[in-house]
Design an enzyme around this catalytic site. Sequence first.
Site, PDB file in Angstrom:
ATOM      1  N   GLY A  31      11.319   0.148  93.993  1.00  0.00           N
ATOM      2  CA  GLY A  31      12.667   0.226  94.551  1.00  0.00           C
ATOM      3  C   GLY A  31      12.913  -0.860  95.578  1.00  0.00           C
ATOM      4  O   GLY A  31      12.032  -1.683  95.861  1.00  0.00           O
TER       5      GLY A  31
ATOM      6  N   HIS B 107      35.990  -4.907  61.667  1.00  0.00           N
ATOM      7  CA  HIS B 107      34.880  -4.537  60.774  1.00  0.00           C
ATOM      8  C   HIS B 107      34.310  -5.801  60.145  1.00  0.00           C
ATOM      9  O   HIS B 107      35.082  -6.670  59.730  1.00  0.00           O
ATOM     10  CB  HIS B 107      35.391  -3.616  59.674  1.00  0.00           C
TER      11      HIS B 107
ATOM     12  N   GLY C  64      22.272  -7.698 101.750  1.00  0.00           N
ATOM     13  CA  GLY C  64      21.502  -7.282 100.578  1.00  0.00           C
ATOM     14  C   GLY C  64      20.326  -6.369 100.829  1.00  0.00           C
ATOM     15  O   GLY C  64      20.337  -5.513 101.721  1.00  0.00           O
TER      16      GLY C  64
END
Length: 464
Positions: free
Chosen positions: A270, A443, A144
């Site tokens: 970041g 709809h 990670g």
Amino acid sequence: MENQFDVIVIGSGPGGYVAAIRAAQLGFKVACIEKRDTLGGTCLNVGCIPSKALLYSSECVAFAKKGAEQQGLFYTNVSFDFGKMLSRKENIVAGSVKGIESLFKKNNITIIYGAARFISPNELEVLGEKTVILKAKSFVIATGSESIPLPFLPFDENIVLSSTGALNLNKVPKKMVVVGAGVIGVEIASIYNRLGTEIIVVEMLDRICPAMDNAVGKALFQSLKNQGFVFHLSSRVSEAKINKQKVILKVETQNEVLNIEGDILLVAVGRSPYSESLELEKIGVKKTAKGFVEVDSQFRTNLPHIFAIGDLIEGPMLAHRASEEGIVVAEIIKGFKPHINYMAIPNVIYTQPEVAAVGFTEEEARAKGLDLLIGTCSFRANPRARCMGDTEGFIKIIGEKTSNRLIGLHIIGHNASELISEGVIALEKCLTLEDIAHICHAHPTLSEWVKEAALLALGRAINL
Ligand SMILES: Cc1cc2nc3c(=O)[nH]c(=O)nc-3n(C[C@H](O)[C@H](O)[C@H](O)COP(=O)(O)OP(=O)(O)OC[C@H]3O[C@@H](n4cnc5c(N)ncnc54)[C@H](O)[C@@H]3O)c2cc1C
């Protein structure tokens, strides 16, 4: 404990845990190593799940304070218990990480808690309760990423926070300064803004969430400003200090230098790939100049039995992208030839309104010199949105003129995160705007606006 496996996965985030399960399904003897006390990685422990749990709680507060009135509902003296919101979030996280543990048991995957490091190309040492040496034919590294701090002010997770600290505050701050108007910055700021925190965002670029289509980006920017966010764009934090439990930033905007003060600083500039403790350099695994592990199109590092996936390699840092790579890498190890269509990986921002996108933005498509068909339908005229009283936003569909193929879908509005799936399927299956225009949509729904946008782009909108 046995120490020889077919596949060892390092890291149990959405990349690693999915890779481990798929490898086990394919008949491999699998172990997954995790250095945290719980499985699930950034996503389940400190990322997607806790942030979305708090976003939802704060959305309920915002509805009670504002949106409810137009539904004829009057909440007087709206109050909330932040502690209860935090424990609700913790329970959701605890349930999710336990869920991964049961999935591992079900699939006979050996879980080893501890930090792994390579001691040779085929051997790992895991420093857990006991130190163990493990061997495998193939390794999948899925360790990670981590938050990037400001160069001159490290995280203390008390006043200077990463996203992890910001999702674990013990009280709602009065004033939060957020450096970085990317997805994580605006999502976490949204939580606290709805709970009453004054939000000031400093962003180096001239726009927020720069990966968004320009029109969507402008709409989100305006919406967040209407909600009370104060933005300083094209602005740079040049100094920062802490004084009497306050953070004070020197911010250079385009035409002035400001001193901005807050109780809390969220640094969301970041994330960088994380592989420090693995000692990859000792076994010669190559990295890119930006520190990502270098892989080929099959996720193989320069050592062919060692693979890497997820945030650790270049590409969008997203949980679902890591998971796709987890499945594919296990299948590649098995000898299959799977493929990921990166063009069809959606991107979502869980603000209010939500933003979701897949494919090219208009700017990207124009930069490629493509002739475009574009249809933009505001939710103001959408019957379902009108029934809900939530008409903010629009759907923008982008097709390539010659082939008529869908190349981008951009949505800002209620439930954009769910609506985007139609665009993902259409892109994955190479559908044209004609195909979408021919598909019957229920709809009243928000999704019928995808069809309407396609009709509009084709010059034959019915309802607009
Ligand atoms: C606040 C926040 C919100 C986010 N929201 C979203 C969202 O809504 N949607 C989305 O798609 N993405 C979101 N993300 C991004 C997402 O969390 C990451 O893209 C994703 O977790 C990456 O998965 P991964 O498996 O590559 O790595 P990770 O999830 O980071 O997992 C890596 C694991 O490896 C372990 N590890 C590291 N080194 C070692 C070692 N040496 N030995 C053993 N274990 C090790 C770590 O402890 C960690 O558990 C968010 C991120 C943050 C921070």
